[in-house]
Design a protein around this motif. Sequence first.
Motif, PDB file in Angstrom:
ATOM      1  N   ARG A 117       7.358   1.128   3.727  1.00 39.61           N
ATOM      2  CA  ARG A 117       7.804   0.368   4.894  1.00 39.61           C
ATOM      3  C   ARG A 117       7.844  -1.118   4.583  1.00 39.61           C
ATOM      4  O   ARG A 117       7.317  -1.572   3.570  1.00 39.61           O
ATOM      5  N   GLN A 165      -3.116  -8.920   0.569  1.00 34.52           N
ATOM      6  CA  GLN A 165      -2.018  -7.977   0.342  1.00 34.52           C
ATOM      7  C   GLN A 165      -1.007  -8.045   1.482  1.00 34.52           C
ATOM      8  O   GLN A 165      -1.393  -8.208   2.638  1.00 34.52           O
ATOM      9  N   SER A 194      -7.854   0.570   0.134  1.00 31.29           N
ATOM     10  CA  SER A 194      -6.490   0.195  -0.237  1.00 31.29           C
ATOM     11  C   SER A 194      -5.651   1.444  -0.448  1.00 31.29           C
ATOM     12  O   SER A 194      -4.921   1.565  -1.409  1.00 31.29           O
ATOM     13  N   LYS A 195      -5.848   2.357   0.471  1.00 32.15           N
ATOM     14  CA  LYS A 195      -5.002   3.545   0.451  1.00 32.15           C
ATOM     15  C   LYS A 195      -4.027   3.467   1.624  1.00 32.15           C
ATOM     16  O   LYS A 195      -4.411   3.053   2.717  1.00 32.15           O
ATOM     17  N   PRO A 196      -2.781   3.876   1.384  1.00 29.64           N
ATOM     18  CA  PRO A 196      -1.794   3.757   2.459  1.00 29.64           C
ATOM     19  C   PRO A 196      -2.024   4.789   3.562  1.00 29.64           C
ATOM     20  O   PRO A 196      -2.720   5.785   3.357  1.00 29.64           O
ATOM     21  N   ALA A 197      -1.419   4.488   4.691  1.00 34.50           N
ATOM     22  CA  ALA A 197      -1.434   5.462   5.780  1.00 34.50           C
ATOM     23  C   ALA A 197      -0.252   6.395   5.556  1.00 34.50           C
ATOM     24  O   ALA A 197       0.892   5.968   5.633  1.00 34.50           O
ATOM     25  N   LEU A 198      -0.542   7.621   5.211  1.00 32.01           N
ATOM     26  CA  LEU A 198       0.557   8.562   4.969  1.00 32.01           C
ATOM     27  C   LEU A 198       0.549   9.631   6.033  1.00 32.01           C
ATOM     28  O   LEU A 198      -0.502   9.988   6.557  1.00 32.01           O
ATOM     29  N   CYS A 244      -0.098   0.652   7.916  1.00 30.13           N
ATOM     30  CA  CYS A 244      -1.152   0.654   6.898  1.00 30.13           C
ATOM     31  C   CYS A 244      -2.305  -0.255   7.331  1.00 30.13           C
ATOM     32  O   CYS A 244      -3.472   0.033   7.066  1.00 30.13           O
ATOM     33  N   LEU A 262       0.809  -1.216   0.000  1.00 28.87           N
ATOM     34  CA  LEU A 262       0.000   0.000   0.000  1.00 28.87           C
ATOM     35  C   LEU A 262       0.844   1.268   0.000  1.00 28.87           C
ATOM     36  O   LEU A 262       0.645   2.155  -0.811  1.00 28.87           O
ATOM     37  N   CYS A 263       1.816   1.335   0.910  1.00 26.09           N
ATOM     38  CA  CYS A 263       2.574   2.585   0.999  1.00 26.09           C
ATOM     39  C   CYS A 263       3.901   2.512   0.245  1.00 26.09           C
ATOM     40  O   CYS A 263       4.511   3.541  -0.028  1.00 26.09           O
TER      41      CYS A 263
END
Lengths: 349, 403
Positions: free
Chosen positions: A16, A27, B350-354, A33, A12-13
Amino acid sequence: MPSAPLFSLCELCSARKPFLRRPKTGQKICQFCFFHVFETEIHNTIVAASLFYPGERVAIGASGGKDSTVLAHVMKTLNERYNYGVEFILLSVDEGIRGYRDDSLETVKRNKDQYSLPLEIVSYHDLYDGWSMDNIVAQIGKKNNCTYCGVFRRQALDRGAQKLGINHVLTGHNADDMAETVLMNILRGDTARLDRCTEIITQSAESPIKRSKPLKYAYEKEIVLYAHYKKLDYFSTECTYSPEAFRGTARALIKNLETVRTSAIIDIIHSGETFSLQRHGGRNHAKKLVAGACERCGYISSNKLCKACVLLDGLNAGKAAMQIKLEDSEPAESTGETFVRKQLESLSF
Amino acid sequence: MTAQLCKRCSATESVVVSRKEPFCRSCFERYLRGKERKQMTPYKVTYPSRTSPPTQPARLLLALSLGSSSLALLEMLLEHLRDQMETHRGATGFTIVAVHVDCSPILSYNRDPKAVIQELQKEFSELCTFETVSIDEFLQDQELLGTFTHLDLETYSFSQCGELASRSVKSDILDKIRDRTAKQDFLFSIIHNLLVRSARSHNSSHILFGDSMSRLAERVLSLTSKGRGAAVSSSIADNIICKNGIAQLYPMREIMRAEAEAYVAMQDFSQYVITPTQRPPTILRMMTIDDLLVNYFTDIEAGFPSIVSTVVRTADKLKDTTAESNSVCALCGVKCLAEPERWLKEITVSKPALEGESLEPTETSAQHSDKPILCYGCLVATNSSSFTWPRSSKDEILRQYEL
């Protein structure tokens, strides 16, 4: 099996290191996340259903188990993050099951301090003429005791909420529970419940209190992971009075379906949400229940006596019958083991 | 130990026990045929009044998969026709065209289906016509492919399929799908479409499916488990118009699978049954959802025998919620409810943690711009992968329709 690339990153990000494989999607994602998506999904569910209004007082049905502990934690977190403006209160029911509820209530009491939320405990013993689940099982045996517990708990939660002046109770039902209910209703042919069982808010003529399930789309496995990685304090023993066998087969089927296709649980919920019965407003409409009050306890009921009072009558009658039987019977030696031994001795082969 | 007497006639020894009741051969046949005839009641021989124009018997298409259940139905229908001819001096209330969709390019069978169909044709030519349709005909039929193409053709990337004649369902469709369950779903959908096409070309109003009650119960749960719950009602109900004005009928809906198998064995029709040479997988991970449900019902039927009929009856009471919908799934062609993708996105973020991100959910406006509409079931089956249903290329369409 394909080997994982050496430089794998959170899907996702992409920043990390992945920490776990997400049960819902497969996933590989990082812990940060995971917390984010898990909480955001619950927030989306709440917003989509407009569950709360600012200033609302809402009770969280807390059993001390993983679902309700995660529910309490997430509700507190989201309430602060998104300013719902809701006042949460923990509400527990003490069914009186030794070795299960007494220990889990200790957990709830600790949760009370950990989340600094007020706690209210209502017990079967106080509400139902001294009948705790242990007493009930001692009388009726281990079969069908879930019927009593289900009816009593529903009413106990309502009474607890009323006592607190609250009209809305949250329960920790998760996606697996919802999917299981959908399948159970099909397998049992329970058409009356089939098209409404996936609704997030349930309100009925038989209960003055609104109930809702903010975790209805959260996978059980993710709840376990969330509780584990957030180091939440919860109690993980199953009820000592085991549930019925048929429900067990539905539960096993769900787990197998999930193995074959991870999305199966939400797929079943989606199917459940599209179900609609053919005769709406027809025959069912004619039988619409009129809410009245139980003659004995005053609880909302469409009949003279509420379900709990009917069950209590049965229990009390059984208790009286048992006492009379004991008084009428012969001296102690003709009952029980001694009696059987004497009977056996008198037999000739 | 002596064999039990048949409970119905109390005269002959029983040969089969069904639903806890011992049956002799003739009572068992009568019992099952009665169930088939009940469903086929609309197809009695009718005698129009002198003033009304003469009527033709209804032409029905039998979907013949050459499994036990569809062969049992074939035998019952042939027997039904013989009976009608005998009683009504050669007149019948219906005629049958049995169509087998040949999947041998995809699956291997213990017998060649084409040879079996020929045998059947030779044996029963006076009562019924038989026909084989190859599964690959699906890709060679412009019109059929067209039904799957979304209305707004311009916006889609057209298929990368090879030349018309060399196309195969296996390489052009099934091999491109990873998920086993999805593979099975699309194969089912292709077979169904070929049957509808055949029905149209034979002027049949109805397709008769040989699905037993057990199979229908499995379908109900499998559709539910695949997120295709909205299609349950329209998939298993009788007389539902499936496509192009063709309706479906399940005359075997009150007969259990085991009963159909026993019946086929009794009638010496076992020789025509074809079975795939590859056994269904035993490892859970390798199974499809349908495999799993077949096993589930087999296991649970012993403890809860009425469960199969309960499931089918429950599903009969459901309403077709998609009936009024205008959206049609670009992959499976069924009517679907709007915006399943949005629903899925809300609950599967499905969005990242930013850091420093906006915590309010952002509306994605580009969602319904250039993507074809997919029903929830197909959305999950393709799992948003790059799979595209082969479509006719723009040139092909122009060639066919441009004057």
